[in-house]
Design an enzyme around this catalytic site. Structure first.
Site, PDB file in Angstrom:
ATOM      1  N   LYS A   1     -10.943 -14.649   2.452  1.00 47.02           N
ATOM      2  CA  LYS A   1     -11.055 -15.993   3.021  1.00 47.02           C
ATOM      3  C   LYS A   1     -10.700 -17.071   1.998  1.00 47.02           C
ATOM      4  O   LYS A   1     -10.024 -18.057   2.324  1.00 47.02           O
ATOM      5  CB  LYS A   1     -12.480 -16.199   3.546  1.00 47.02           C
ATOM      6  CG  LYS A   1     -12.827 -15.318   4.742  1.00 47.02           C
ATOM      7  CD  LYS A   1     -14.289 -15.440   5.131  1.00 47.02           C
ATOM      8  CE  LYS A   1     -14.626 -14.546   6.320  1.00 47.02           C
ATOM      9  NZ  LYS A   1     -16.048 -14.598   6.701  1.00 47.02           N
TER      10      LYS A   1
ATOM     11  N   SER B   1     -19.423 -15.090  11.312  1.00 51.19           N
ATOM     12  CA  SER B   1     -19.104 -15.956  10.175  1.00 51.19           C
ATOM     13  C   SER B   1     -18.659 -17.356  10.582  1.00 51.19           C
ATOM     14  O   SER B   1     -18.514 -18.226   9.723  1.00 51.19           O
ATOM     15  CB  SER B   1     -18.010 -15.308   9.317  1.00 51.19           C
ATOM     16  OG  SER B   1     -16.815 -15.177  10.049  1.00 51.19           O
TER      17      SER B   1
ATOM     18  N   LYS C   1       0.829  -1.212   0.000  1.00 50.94           N
ATOM     19  CA  LYS C   1       0.000   0.000   0.000  1.00 50.94           C
ATOM     20  C   LYS C   1       0.862   1.261   0.000  1.00 50.94           C
ATOM     21  O   LYS C   1       0.630   2.181  -0.776  1.00 50.94           O
ATOM     22  CB  LYS C   1      -0.933  -0.002   1.220  1.00 50.94           C
ATOM     23  CG  LYS C   1      -1.907  -1.173   1.252  1.00 50.94           C
ATOM     24  CD  LYS C   1      -2.900  -1.061   2.398  1.00 50.94           C
ATOM     25  CE  LYS C   1      -2.215  -1.141   3.759  1.00 50.94           C
ATOM     26  NZ  LYS C   1      -1.561  -2.435   4.000  1.00 50.94           N
TER      27      LYS C   1
END
Length: 801
Positions: A739, A696, A377
Site C-alpha cells: 500500500k 482495511s 517471479k
C-alpha cells in the site's frame, strides 16, 4: 617352531620300524601340523631355537626326535605347557638350508609316544618319551571298517583334485588296518584338533570308526560342492551356447538380408536400460515388461501400450544429476546481473548454497514467490537455475482442475500419459533441476479431483523422496529438486499446501526502481528485439520517467516493457525507411511517439470536493489506491452502499456510520438529533465492475462520511488504510508495504497507517519511501486530524519519512 612345508603335500606311509627308542628325545613343537607314525612329512623350521635343535639332532647317529603339535599355532616358542602330551617319534631323513636362514627337513614318523616329563627347556626342549603302541584286535568288524574306509577314501580321491590317483592304489594295497588309518588321516586336510584326536586314539577299531565318520562328512561336502559346480558350469554352458547361437542367427540373417524387427526392438530397449542404469526396483519392472513385449506379436494392441510405457521409463534421467556450482560470489554475480534489487530472494538462495556447501546431503528448500504480476517471479527461477548450474524446468498449473495432470493417468486408460512432474523431469534431463510451478494460486478442483491435494506429496520434503506417478507406478525421488512456486495472492492457496512452502513476498517496484530496471534490462532487450544498435536508440532518464508516470501504472514492469517496445519499433521504422540514423528520445519525443498520456493523476481532481477520500488496497496486481465517495441527501435514514462491495466492507460502512452518529458532537458536525432520521447516506467506491472486500477501508469510509457532513474536502495529498471500530480505534491490517508503494507511485505525499501495523514498515527499505511521509494513528481522531485538519501528525507523535 615348525610348520608343514606344504599343506597339500601328501604324507607317505612307510613300513613300521619296530626299533627301540631312547628314554628321552629332543622335542620339536610343530605349528598347525600333526605327524602320524609310518608317514614321511616335509617340515619347515624357522625359529632359532628349533634350528639349534635340528643341528643337534643331525649331529647324532640315530637322528631321532619327537614331533609334537602346539596347542596354539600363533604362539612363538611354546613351552611344555603349550604343546600336546602325545606326539610322534621321527627320524630326520634329509635336511636343506635355504638362503633366508630357515631349514627344511624330511621327517619319517616311527612310533606314537607320550612326551614328559621335560628334562630340558634350553637351548631347546628335551623330554622323556614313552611308546604308545596300537591296540588291534582282529575281527570281522575291523575288516569291514577298513574296507568301507578304503571305498570312501577312493571317493574322496576322485572328488579332490590335489590328491593323486596313485594314492587310491596305495590305499587299496594296504592290508594293515592301523597303517590304513594313518594313511587316510595324513592325506586329508583336517582341523588340528581332529588330527590330534586321531593320533591319541590307540585302539585301531575306534580310530577306524572315527575316520569313517570324518571321511563320510568330507564326501558329502565334496559331492555337494561338485553338484554346485556342475550346475554353475551347466548354466554357463547354456548361456554361452545361447549367445553363440544368437550370434550365428544374427550373422545368417545379415547374410540373407533379413532382420527380426521385434527382437531388434527388444535388444535396443535392453541397451537403453543398461545405459540408464535405474534403481533395482525400476530395472525389475522394465525386465518384466520386456519379457511380456518379447512374447507379444507386434500387431497386438497391448504391444504399443507396453512399448510406450517402456519409452517413458527409459526417458527419465534416473541417475543423472548436475553438480551444483557452490561458488557464492559467482551466484551473487549472476543474480545481480539478471535482476535488480529483490535482496530477500537473493539472500535466501545464497543461504541455500552455503548450506549445501557445508552439508551436501541437505534437502532442497521449497520456495513460493508471492507478488503482483510483472515483478520477475518466473524469470527469477531461470536466474536461480543459472546461478546454481542446474537445469531449469517450468510447469504452469494455472487453471488445472484434474488431479491426473499432476499424477498422470493409470495405464488402464486409453491414451494414458505421465503427469507434468514426470514430463518436466524428462525435459530437464536431470533429477535435480530447478522446477518452477507457476501460478499455483490459480489451481481449481472439480469432479475429476483436487490437484492441490496431489501437490501436497510433491511439495512435502518428508514424502517426495518416493513420489509415485499413476502412470509409471514406480517410486521417483524428488528430494533433490529445488521447487519454486509462484503466486499473485496467497488467499486462494489451500492452507495445507501453503504450510509446506517457504513464502517470500515480492512487492511492486517504485518509479526509481523501474527506472533502473528499464535502463539495465528492458531497454537493451527491446533495442535488440527491434534490431537496433546501441547508438541508434537511446532513451534519457526524462524519457523513461515520462513512460513510467504517464503511460503505465502497475506494480511490475510488463506494461513498461511494452511501451519501450513501441518506442523501439517506431524508431526502427524510421531507421529502416532512411528517415533517421537513430535518435535520443527524451520526454517530449516520448509523448510524440506514444501519443496522448493514458494514465491521469486522479487524486487531486477527485478529492477536491467534500465527501471523497483516498484509500489504499492490495489486489492480485499489487498495491492500489481507491476512492471512497460519500453523499448525504434527504431521505428516511437509510444507508446505501454501492460499488460491488463484499460483506466485510459493508459491515465496515455500517460501523463508520454508527461511529459518526454516536460522536457527531466530538466530530464538529452541525446537525441536530433528527438529521440522520431524515437523511439518507450513500457510500460508493468507483470501479463498480471490480469486486471489493476487506476491513482495511474502514478509516477511509469514516473520513469520507465526516468530510461530506462537514462539507470540507479531504487533503488530496493524504491516503489512508486501517480498520475502524465503534469506539474509534484504528486496528492493524495487512499489506502495508504494498500500500505504501502504491501511494508513492500515485504521487501521494502522506500515508496514514495503524500504529499497531507500524512494524510492517521494516520490510520497506528507507530509500523506497523517499520523501513520502508515513503517519501512524491509534484512533480515528488522529486520522481526521491529518486528513481534514491539516496537521502534520497526531499530537505528540512524529511521522516517519
Amino acid at each position: 617352531m615348525s610348520t608343514a612345508e606344504n599343506e597339500s603335500a601328501v604324507q607317505q606311509v612307510g613300513e613300521p620300524v619296530g626299533e627301540a627308542l631312547p628314554d628321552q628325545l629332543p622335542v620339536l613343537p610343530t605349528k598347525g601340523l600333526v605327524v602320524f607314525p609310518q608317514s614321511v612329512t616335509p617340515i619347515s623350521v624357522g625359529e632359532e631355537r628349533s634350528i639349534r635343535l635340528i643341528d643337534d639332532v643331525m649331529n647324532r647317529e640315530d637322528r631321532l626326535l619327537a614331533l609334537v603339535a602346539a596347542r596354539d599355532p600363533e604362539q612363538e616358542e611354546p613351552g611344555p605347557d603349550s604343546i600336546y602330551t602325545v606326539g610322534t617319534a621321527a627320524r630326520i631323513q634329509r635336511m636343506l638350508k635355504v638362503p633366508d636362514g630357515s631349514v627344511r627337513v624330511l621327517a619319517e614318523g616311527l612310533d606314537r609316544v607320550r612326551v614328559g616329563p621335560y628334562t630340558q627347556t634350553s637351548p631347546f626342549l628335551e623330554a622323556g618319551v614313552l611308546p604308545l603302541p596300537d591296540e588291534l584286535e582282529e575281527s570281522t568288524e575291523v575288516e569291514a571298517l577298513a574296507r568301507n574306509l578304503q571305498g570312501l577314501f577312493g571317493r574322496v580321491i576322485e572328488l579332490v583334485p590335489y590328491l593323486p590317483d596313485e594314492l587310491h592304489v596305495a590305499a587299496a594295497n594296504v592290508d594293515d588296518p592301523a597303517m590304513l588309518s594313518y594313511l587316510v588321516a595324513s592325506s586329508l586336510r583336517l582341523p588340528l584338533e581332529e588330527r590330534q584326536e586321531l593320533l591319541e586314539t590307540t585302539e585301531v577299531r575306534k580310530r577306524l570308526q572315527r575316520l569313517t565318520v570324518i571321511v563320510n562328512r568330507e564326501v558329502e561336502v565334496l559331492e555337494l560342492g561338485a553338484k554346485i559346480q556342475s550346475d554353475v558350469q551347466s548354466d554357463m554352458e547354456d548361456t554361452q551356447r545361447e549367445h553363440f547361437l544368437r550370434q550365428q542367427l544374427r550373422a545368417i540373417q545379415q547374410e540373407l538380408g533379413e532382420t527380426d524387427e521385434a527382437q531388434a526392438e527388444v535388444n535396443e530397449l535392453r541397451g537403453q536400460l543398461d545405459e540408464a542404469d535405474p534403481p533395482a526396483v525400476v530395472r525389475e519392472a522394465v525386465q518384466r515388461e520386456l519379457g511380456r513385449l518379447e512374447r507379444l506379436p507386434p500387431g497386438a494392441a497391448e504391444h504399443s501400450v507396453i512399448r510406450t510405457y517402456l519409452d517413458w521409463i527409459l526417458a527419465i534421467p534416473w541417475n543423472v544429476r548436475t553438480e551444483d556450482d557452490l561458488d557464492l560470489a559467482h551466484a551473487r554475480e549472476v543474480l545481480d546481473e539478471d535482476h535488480y534489487d529483490i535482496e530477500k530472494v537473493k539472500e535466501r538462495i545464497l543461504e541455500h548454497l552455503a548450506v549445501v556447501r557445508l552439508n551436501p546431503d541437505a534437502s532442497a528448500p521449497i520456495l513460493c514467490f508471492a507478488g503482483p504480476p510483472g515483478v520477475g517471479k518466473t524469470s527469477l527461477g531461470q536466474s536461480i537455475a543459472r546461478a546454481l548450474g542446474r537445469e531449469f524446468a517450468r510447469i504452469s498449473v494455472g487453471g488445472v482442475r484434474d488431479e491426473s495432470e499432476i499424477r498422470g493417468h493409470r495405464r488402464t486408460y486409453v491414451g494414458a500419459l505421465p503427469g507434468t512432474i514426470v514430463r518436466a523431469l524428462r525435459d530437464a534431463g536431470a533429477m535435480n533441476p530447478v522446477m518452477m510451478i507457476d501460478e499455483i494460486d490459480k489451481m481449481g478442483y472439480d469432479f475429476r479431483g483436487d490437484p492441490s491435494s496431489a501437490m501436497l506429496e510433491v511439495l512435502d520434503p518428508a514424502q517426495n523422496n518416493s513420489f509415485r506417478d499413476h502412470y509409471l507406478d514406480l517410486p521417483l525421488d524428488l528430494s533433490r529438486v529445488l521447487f519454486i512456486c509462484t503466486a499473485n495472492v496467497l488467499e486462494t492457496v489451500p492452507a495445507p499446501l501453503l504450510d509446506r512452502m517457504e513464502v517470500i513476498p515480492l512487492a511492486g517496484y517504485t518509479d526509481e526502481e523501474k527506472l533502473h530496471i528499464a535502463r539495465r534490462f528492458l531497454l537493451p532487450r527491446q533495442r535488440g528485439e527491434a534490431g537496433l544498435k546501441d547508438a541508434q536508440l537511446e532513451v534519457t532518464d526524462d524519457g523513461l520517467r515520462t513512460v513510467i508516470a504517464e503511460y503505465t501504472r502497475e506494480a511490475g514492469v510488463r506494461q513498461l516493457e511494452r511501451r519501450l517496445a513501441a518506442v523501439a519499433r517506431k524508431v526502427a521504422r524510421e531507421v529502416a525507411e532512411g528517415r533517421s540514423e537513430g535518435e535520443t528520445v527524451g520526454g517530449e519525443r516520448t509523448r510524440e511517439l506514444l501519443g496522448p498520456e493514458r494514465i491521469h493523476n486522479e487524486v487531486k481532481r477527485r478529492t477536491t470536493e467534500p465527501g471523497v477520500a483516498t484509500g489504499l488496497a492490495v489486489t492480485g496486481a499489487g498495491g492500489e489506491i481507491l476512492f471512497v465517495e460519500a453523499q448525504v441527501m434527504p431521505g428516511s435514514g437509510k444507508l446505501v452502499v454501492t460499488g460491488q462491495l463484499g460483506d466485510v466492507m459493508r459491515e465496515s460502512a455500517q460501523a463508520a456510520l454508527s461511529y459518526v452518529r454516536a460522536h457527531q458532537t466530538e466530530l464538529g458536525l452541525k446537525v441536530d438529533d433528527e438529521f440522520f432520521v431524515k437523511h439518507d447516506v450513500h457510500l460508493h467506491i468507483p470501479a463498480g465492475a471490480v469486486p471489493k472486500d476487506g476491513p482495511s477501508a474502514g478509516v477511509t469510509l469514516t473520513t469520507a462520511l465526516v468530510s461530506a457532513l462537514r462539507d470540507q474536502p479531504v487533503d488530496s495529498d493524504v491516503a489512508m488504510t486501517g480498520e475502524v471500530t465503534l469506539t474509534g480505534q484504528v486496528l492493524p491490517v495487512g499489506g502495508i508495504k504494498e500500500k505504501v508503494l502504491a501511494a508513492r507511485r500515485a504521487g501521494i505525499g502522506t500515508v496514514v497507517i495503524p500504529r499497531l501495523g507500524e512494524e510492517q514498515l521494516a520490510e520497506v527499505e528507507p530509500e523506497l519511501l523517499g520523501d513520502l511521509r508515513v503517519v501512524p494513528a491509534d484512533r480515528l481522531a488522529d486520522v481526521l486530524a491529518v486528513a481534514l485538519d491539516g496537521e502534520r501528525s497526531p499530537a505528540g507523535d512524529d511521522a516517519q519519512a
